[in-house]
Design a protein around this motif. Structure first.
Motif, short mmCIF file in Angstrom:
data_model
loop_
_atom_site.label_atom_id
_atom_site.label_comp_id
_atom_site.label_asym_id
_atom_site.label_seq_id
_atom_site.Cartn_x
_atom_site.Cartn_y
_atom_site.Cartn_z
N UNK A 334 0.83 -1.21 0.00
CA UNK A 334 0.00 0.00 0.00
C UNK A 334 0.87 1.27 0.00
N UNK A 335 1.98 1.22 0.75
CA UNK A 335 2.77 2.44 0.89
C UNK A 335 3.83 2.62 -0.19
N UNK A 336 4.39 1.48 -0.66
CA UNK A 336 5.49 1.62 -1.64
C UNK A 336 5.00 1.66 -3.09
N UNK A 337 3.84 1.04 -3.36
CA UNK A 337 3.37 1.00 -4.76
C UNK A 337 3.27 2.41 -5.35
N UNK A 338 2.72 3.41 -4.61
CA UNK A 338 2.59 4.74 -5.22
C UNK A 338 3.92 5.40 -5.59
N UNK A 339 5.05 4.93 -4.99
CA UNK A 339 6.34 5.59 -5.34
C UNK A 339 7.24 4.63 -6.13
N UNK A 340 6.63 3.55 -6.66
CA UNK A 340 7.48 2.50 -7.29
C UNK A 340 8.31 3.05 -8.45
N UNK A 341 7.77 4.08 -9.15
CA UNK A 341 8.52 4.61 -10.32
C UNK A 341 9.77 5.35 -9.86
N UNK A 342 9.84 5.68 -8.56
CA UNK A 342 11.03 6.40 -8.07
C UNK A 342 12.10 5.42 -7.57
N UNK A 343 11.74 4.15 -7.48
CA UNK A 343 12.72 3.13 -7.04
C UNK A 343 13.51 2.68 -8.27
N UNK A 344 14.73 2.14 -8.03
CA UNK A 344 15.51 1.67 -9.18
C UNK A 344 14.78 0.49 -9.83
N UNK A 345 14.98 0.29 -11.13
CA UNK A 345 14.22 -0.74 -11.85
C UNK A 345 14.47 -2.12 -11.24
N UNK A 346 13.40 -2.85 -11.02
CA UNK A 346 13.52 -4.21 -10.45
C UNK A 346 13.92 -4.20 -8.99
N UNK A 347 13.66 -3.11 -8.29
CA UNK A 347 14.02 -2.95 -6.87
C UNK A 347 13.60 -4.19 -6.07
N UNK A 348 14.59 -4.76 -5.34
CA UNK A 348 14.31 -5.99 -4.59
C UNK A 348 13.64 -5.66 -3.25
N UNK A 349 12.51 -6.29 -3.00
CA UNK A 349 11.86 -6.09 -1.69
C UNK A 349 11.78 -7.47 -1.02
N UNK A 350 12.55 -7.64 0.06
CA UNK A 350 12.65 -8.96 0.70
C UNK A 350 11.84 -9.06 1.98
N UNK A 368 1.09 -12.96 -4.98
CA UNK A 368 0.39 -12.44 -6.15
C UNK A 368 -0.23 -11.09 -5.85
N UNK A 369 -0.86 -11.02 -4.66
CA UNK A 369 -1.50 -9.76 -4.23
C UNK A 369 -0.45 -8.65 -4.18
N UNK A 370 0.72 -9.02 -3.63
CA UNK A 370 1.80 -8.02 -3.47
C UNK A 370 2.28 -7.53 -4.84
N UNK A 371 2.55 -8.50 -5.73
CA UNK A 371 3.08 -8.13 -7.05
C UNK A 371 2.07 -7.32 -7.86
N UNK A 372 0.78 -7.70 -7.72
CA UNK A 372 -0.27 -7.00 -8.47
C UNK A 372 -0.40 -5.53 -8.07
N UNK A 373 0.03 -5.23 -6.84
CA UNK A 373 -0.09 -3.84 -6.36
C UNK A 373 0.86 -2.91 -7.10
N UNK A 374 1.93 -3.49 -7.69
CA UNK A 374 2.96 -2.66 -8.36
C UNK A 374 2.84 -2.77 -9.88
N UNK A 375 3.29 -1.77 -10.59
CA UNK A 375 3.34 -1.89 -12.06
C UNK A 375 4.23 -3.09 -12.42
N UNK A 376 3.86 -3.78 -13.52
CA UNK A 376 4.54 -5.02 -13.91
C UNK A 376 6.06 -4.79 -14.02
N UNK A 377 6.81 -5.75 -13.43
CA UNK A 377 8.28 -5.77 -13.48
C UNK A 377 8.97 -4.57 -12.81
N UNK A 378 8.20 -3.74 -12.10
CA UNK A 378 8.84 -2.57 -11.47
C UNK A 378 9.65 -2.98 -10.25
N UNK A 379 9.24 -4.07 -9.60
CA UNK A 379 9.99 -4.52 -8.42
C UNK A 379 10.24 -6.03 -8.50
N UNK A 380 11.15 -6.53 -7.66
CA UNK A 380 11.39 -7.98 -7.55
C UNK A 380 11.05 -8.38 -6.11
#
Ligand SMILES: Nc1nc2c(ncn2[C@@H]2O[C@H](COP(=O)(O)O[C@H]3[C@@H](O)[C@H](n4cnc5c(=O)[nH]c(N)nc54)O[C@@H]3COP(=O)(O)O)[C@@H](O)[C@H]2O)c(=O)[nH]1
Length: 524
Positions: A334-350, A368-380
């Motif tokens: 919920x909190x990181x998805x809105x700023x995902x474009x400011x993270x480096x491409x494929x930013x790893x979230x562990x 799946x729920x987590x990945x769906x919250x972000x634009x496709x391939x924006x994070x790992x």
């Protein structure tokens, strides 16, 4: 559950609460007994007043009878009526003297016979009743005089003040009663006063006679309520004290009882007290933030921020770690998805995933729920599996890891080298990263065994083509050592401590603004 060092604070709160709850029945008891005593005193005062009124009415009835039978005789020579007057004075209860008046001249008395005294009808309340300090016969003993008149004829009946005093003393019932006649009043000590009678401080009742012109007031002096409680309700007060002490002791015992950990964790979960902290992972190349590890914190309602070491073992044991992790994953999404474009491409979230979760197919939906919250391939998405708990893989676990792999979810083996099953895991699951435990990193340059272990882990990872993350880097020496050995990813206090998510977001936003400014500068 041993949470933090704030035990003294909690004990102080428990004591305060227990004292408060223990005091409650005592205060209620005092209020109840006070109003009970007040009510009783009011009743006593009312019944004393009514009894006194009744008796004074009876006395004045007697005086009224004596004057009714004699006032017509007024005008006759004293020698002729003297005997009749004496007869009345003897026969009528409470009446000491009877006399007759003509044109307000008192000329014949049952006691003296011929007599002379001028009467002022205005001295009598409504021309009927006078409370006098004394008379010729007994100047020190007050008298109550009843007067009856018709035209120029009249009669007087004198009541001895000692009868009045007696009534006031015997109807008082522990309190005080006074007789009030016009501007004067008589106390139970038999004295007459002219000043206005002051109200009794406690439970005053004042009643006027419906037949004659007087009133009676009764009441109690200050302190009588307490004296009454002490005398009559001391046992009941003891019961309230006992109830208060029991309530206080019971509260203290109940509050002091250890709440089962799982119950406390459940409460905290539904209260949303588990929150994510985030620690950046940097690239060894340029120290840019290429990923982050999510670390759970318990924002306890009274103990403040609680370290995971204190509650994760209980959460794992009770199985509550699964919904707790789900809650953390949802908050981060919920909190990181809105700023995902400011993270480096494929930013790893562990996320740290426990044994329980690895047996639960629900993990697929959570990821799946987590990945769906972000634009496709924006994070790992990276799942960190610890060696602390041994995963006994079953059919579900294999299916789970296969599906996670197909979804692009990466697996990191956490605390590598500290347990016995690391190599086993490497054989059974498709692992993407190895995380060198901070216990080895902290010994770099100090302990040759630790550095041997690090060398071996690095050699192994190179052979099986795994990326390595070193965690717990605190000094430039540790950093230098790891960079020289081509460790690609670094994590530790040297770069950043775990941060609350909003601070992390603030830093990302700031970095993004700086980058834009930099880009504009180099373009111009
Ligand atoms: N199943 C889950 N386990 C979790 C979760 N969140 C945390 N944990 C586990 O709790 C353990 C303690 O974690 P924490 O107190 O957050 O400590 C982490 C870091 O703060 C700490 N760290 C990082 N850099 C340094 C450093 O430079 N020096 C130093 N002394 N400590 C440092 O290391 C901990 C990270 O450990 P790891 O997970 O092994 O990478 C810990 O075991 C957590 O795993 C959760 O959500 N689920």
């Amino acid at each position: 559950m041993p949470l933090t060092i704030k035990r003294h604070k909690r004990m102080a709160v428990n004591i305060c609460l227990s004292v408060l709850i223990g005091t409650f029945p005592i205060v209620c008891g005092i209020v109840t007994l006070h109003s009970l005593a007040n009510r009783t005193l009011e009743q006593q005062s009312e019944s004393a007043t009514k009894a006194a009124i009744q008796q004074f009415n009876a006395m004045l009835d007697s005086a009224e009878g004596a004057t009714s039978d004699t006032y017509r005789l007024a005008g006759s020579p004293c020698e002729d009526v003297q005997f009749l007057l004496r007869e009345q004075a003897t026969q009528r209860l409470f009446v000491r003297t009877v006399g007759v008046t003509l044109n307000d001249e008192f000329y014949c008395s049952s006691l003296f016979g011929k007599f002379f005294e001028h009467i002022r009808p205005t001295d009598y309340v409504n021309g009927q009743l006078l409370l006098s300090f004394g008379n010729v016969v007994t100047p020190d003993i007050p008298v109550l005089i009843y007067r009856k008149s018709e035209n120029e004829k009249g009669a007087l009946a004198v009541i001895d003040g000692r009868y009045v005093k007696n009534v006031l003393q015997h109807t008082g019932k522990g309190g005080n009663s006074v007789l009030i006649v016009g501007p004067r009043w008589m106390s139970s000590s038999g004295h007459v006063f002219t000043a206005e009678h002051k109200k009794f401080p406690i439970a005053e009742t004042r009643i006027s006679s419906k037949k004659y012109f007087f009133s009676v007031a009764s009441g109690f002096n200050s302190g009588e309520v307490l004296r009454h409680i002490e005398k009559n309700y001391i046992d009941l007060f003891g019961v309230f004290i006992f109830l208060g002490l029991s309530a206080g002791a019971f509260t203290y015992w109940t509050l002091g009882r250890a709440i089962p950990p799982s119950q406390e964790l459940k409460r905290a979960l539904s209260a949303g007290e588990f929150i994510p902290y985030i620690q950046p992972i940097v690239s060894a190349e340029d120290e840019s933030w290429i990923g982050a590890e999510i670390l759970m914190r318990w924002n306890h309602s009274s103990d403040g921020l609680v370290s995971p070491d204190l509650f994760i073992p209980y959460a794992e044991h009770s199985g509550l770690i699964v919904p707790m992790t789900q809650s953390i994953m949802m908050q981060v999404a919920k909190q990181l998805a809105p700023i995902s474009q400011k993270l480096s491409k494929g930013f790893h979230i562990g996320f740290n995933i426990s044994n329980h979760h690895c047996h639960d197919i629900e993990l697929i939906h959570d990821c799946q729920y987590f990945l769906n919250a972000f634009p496709k391939d924006s994070i790992t998405l990276v799942l960190e599996i610890t060696e602390r708990e041994i995963i006994e893989p079953g059919a579900t676990t294999y299916e789970l890891f296969d599906r996670l792999n197909n979804m692009g979810v990466k697996i990191a083996l956490d605390d590598f080298g500290t347990g016995h099953s690391s190599l086993d895991y490497l054989r059974k699951f498709k692992v993407d990263y190895l995380k060198i435990d901070k216990s080895f990193v902290s010994m770099i340059g100090e302990d040759s065994l630790s550095t041997h272990i690090i060398e071996s882990i690095l050699a192994l990872s190179e052979k099986i083509n795994l990326s390595v993350v070193a965690e717990g880097i605190e000094t430039p020496e540790q950093q230098k050592y790891l960079k020289e050995r081509k460790v690609k990813y670094l994590q530790g206090y040297l770069y950043s401590r775990p941060l609350p998510l909003d601070i992390f977001i603030e830093k990302i936003n700031q970095a993004s603004i700086n980058n834009q400014a930099q880009a504009q500068l180099s373009n111009s």
